[in-house]
Design a protein around this motif. Structure first.
Motif, PDB file in Angstrom:
ATOM      1  N   PRO A   1       0.833  -1.207   0.000  1.00 24.18           N
ATOM      2  CA  PRO A   1       0.000   0.000   0.000  1.00 24.18           C
ATOM      3  C   PRO A   1       0.863   1.250   0.000  1.00 24.18           C
ATOM      4  O   PRO A   1       2.020   1.225   0.436  1.00 24.18           O
ATOM      5  N   PRO A   2       0.337   2.384  -0.477  1.00 24.76           N
ATOM      6  CA  PRO A   2       1.097   3.638  -0.404  1.00 24.76           C
ATOM      7  C   PRO A   2       1.302   4.053   1.042  1.00 24.76           C
ATOM      8  O   PRO A   2       0.585   3.601   1.940  1.00 24.76           O
ATOM      9  N   SER A   3       2.277   4.913   1.270  1.00 24.27           N
ATOM     10  CA  SER A   3       2.588   5.359   2.630  1.00 24.27           C
ATOM     11  C   SER A   3       2.990   6.825   2.585  1.00 24.27           C
ATOM     12  O   SER A   3       3.158   7.400   1.501  1.00 24.27           O
ATOM     13  N   PRO A   4       3.187   7.456   3.740  1.00 27.01           N
ATOM     14  CA  PRO A   4       3.656   8.839   3.738  1.00 27.01           C
ATOM     15  C   PRO A   4       5.037   9.006   3.106  1.00 27.01           C
ATOM     16  O   PRO A   4       5.413  10.126   2.728  1.00 27.01           O
ATOM     17  N   ASP A   5       5.803   7.910   2.971  1.00 26.76           N
ATOM     18  CA  ASP A   5       7.159   8.000   2.431  1.00 26.76           C
ATOM     19  C   ASP A   5       7.239   7.678   0.942  1.00 26.76           C
ATOM     20  O   ASP A   5       8.238   8.004   0.302  1.00 26.76           O
ATOM     21  N   TYR A   6       6.244   7.003   0.383  1.00 26.28           N
ATOM     22  CA  TYR A   6       6.281   6.677  -1.044  1.00 26.28           C
ATOM     23  C   TYR A   6       4.869   6.625  -1.608  1.00 26.28           C
ATOM     24  O   TYR A   6       3.894   6.402  -0.889  1.00 26.28           O
ATOM     25  N   MET A   7       4.781   6.842  -2.913  1.00 22.49           N
ATOM     26  CA  MET A   7       3.497   6.755  -3.603  1.00 22.49           C
ATOM     27  C   MET A   7       3.593   5.718  -4.721  1.00 22.49           C
ATOM     28  O   MET A   7       4.688   5.425  -5.235  1.00 22.49           O
ATOM     29  N   LEU A   8       2.467   5.162  -5.091  1.00 19.40           N
ATOM     30  CA  LEU A   8       2.370   4.204  -6.188  1.00 19.40           C
ATOM     31  C   LEU A   8       1.720   4.910  -7.366  1.00 19.40           C
ATOM     32  O   LEU A   8       0.643   5.488  -7.234  1.00 19.40           O
ATOM     33  N   HIS A   9       2.378   4.857  -8.520  1.00 10.37           N
ATOM     34  CA  HIS A   9       1.859   5.564  -9.692  1.00 10.37           C
ATOM     35  C   HIS A   9       1.385   4.567 -10.745  1.00 10.37           C
ATOM     36  O   HIS A   9       2.183   3.819 -11.322  1.00 10.37           O
ATOM     37  N   ASP A  10       0.063   4.535 -10.965  1.00 10.78           N
ATOM     38  CA  ASP A  10      -0.522   3.788 -12.080  1.00 10.78           C
ATOM     39  C   ASP A  10      -0.130   2.308 -12.054  1.00 10.78           C
ATOM     40  O   ASP A  10       0.257   1.741 -13.075  1.00 10.78           O
ATOM     41  N   LEU A  11      -0.253   1.671 -10.881  1.00 15.48           N
ATOM     42  CA  LEU A  11       0.057   0.246 -10.753  1.00 15.48           C
ATOM     43  C   LEU A  11      -1.216  -0.587 -10.882  1.00 15.48           C
ATOM     44  O   LEU A  11      -2.191  -0.353 -10.168  1.00 15.48           O
ATOM     45  N   SER A  12      -1.186  -1.562 -11.774  1.00 18.40           N
ATOM     46  CA  SER A  12      -2.309  -2.485 -11.894  1.00 18.40           C
ATOM     47  C   SER A  12      -2.233  -3.592 -10.861  1.00 18.40           C
ATOM     48  O   SER A  12      -3.260  -4.147 -10.445  1.00 18.40           O
ATOM     49  N   PHE A  13      -1.005  -3.916 -10.424  1.00 22.96           N
ATOM     50  CA  PHE A  13      -0.806  -5.030  -9.491  1.00 22.96           C
ATOM     51  C   PHE A  13       0.120  -4.568  -8.366  1.00 22.96           C
ATOM     52  O   PHE A  13       1.344  -4.752  -8.450  1.00 22.96           O
TER      53      PHE A  13
END
Length: 241
Positions: free
Chosen positions: A65-77
């Motif tokens: 899951p995303p967190s305050p330290d990193y983001m997920l960009h356009d991930l299908s899986f």
């Protein structure tokens, strides 16, 4: 299919070494190493989205899951091997501390039938042991590349700068990385004294101490009233918050 036990902090058999000679260009030998590690771990090259779901349900892949330290960009899986998730969490925390922004993850597990057209047929993304990171602005690029190359020099991952679009392909070697984190954790427990203090050892540098203790060189200098980077064995440093 074999599963792997998740350890609280990751590891490596090798001690971080010099990064001279390391490169972001990638090579056939790098792909050979990635695929050899996948075989040694008995990892399956996942073929379809349905198979991804089965691996998640079986616990071979875990949600990221995303967190305050990193983001997920356009991930299908948004799933990966447990050690990959640990790597992202540790790197992103240090990256945000050093650069003041979140790390961006652009790819994790990809089944074979969802690989982009320009992907190598030997890509290890279908095994769940790889991730892609967006290439940051120049102000943070040097820090990230230096850390990734140092980890590659320690034998715990392989990193390649891909051009279209610009990003870092990182293949994590799970057992090796788990051993590396465990080694760092044990060293921290051994050399941190009561009250959040650290006794300097021969060969230490402020940069290494800051990286191992999730802080930055400027904060270490400020906490210890240091004007430069010179330290000596036996010196006791206060570790900031």
């Amino acid at each position: 299919m074999r599963s792997w036990t998740v350890v609280p902090f990751l590891v490596a058999v090798a001690v971080p070494g010099e990064i001279s000679g390391q490169s972001l260009r990638g090579s056939t030998s790098s792909l050979d190493r990635q695929n050899r590690v996948a075989r040694e771990h008995d990892f399956t090259y996942i073929a379809t989205p349905a198979q991804v779901e089965r691996f998640v349900n079986a616990g071979y892949l875990v949600p990221v899951p995303p967190s305050p330290d990193y983001m997920l960009h356009d991930l299908s899986f948004p799933y990966a091997r447990p050690e990959v998730k640990l790597f992202i969490s540790r790197l992103a925390r240090q990256y945000r501390s050093a650069c003041g922004e979140r790390l961006v993850v652009t790819s994790l597990t990809r089944p074979k039938n969802r690989q982009p057209r320009n992907a190598s047929p030997r890509s290890v993304h279908p095994t769940g042991m790889a991730l892609d990171l967006r290439r940051p602005d120049p102000k943070c690029r040097g820090w990230l590349e230096r850390v990734l190359l140092q980890l590659e020099g320690s034998g715990v991952l392989e990193v390649t700068l891909e051009r279209r679009p610009p990003h870092y392909h990182v293949a994590i070697f799970p057992q090796q990385y788990a051993a590396y984190v465990d080694q760092i954790t044990r060293a921290r427990q051994q050399y941190v004294t009561d009250g959040g203090r650290y006794r300097v050892r021969a060969g230490d540098s402020l940069w290494e101490i800051a990286r191992r203790h999730d802080t930055t060189v400027p904060r270490l200098r400020s906490a210890n009233n240091l004007n430069g980077s010179r330290i000596y064995p036996g010196q006791v440093l206060t570790l900031p918050g």
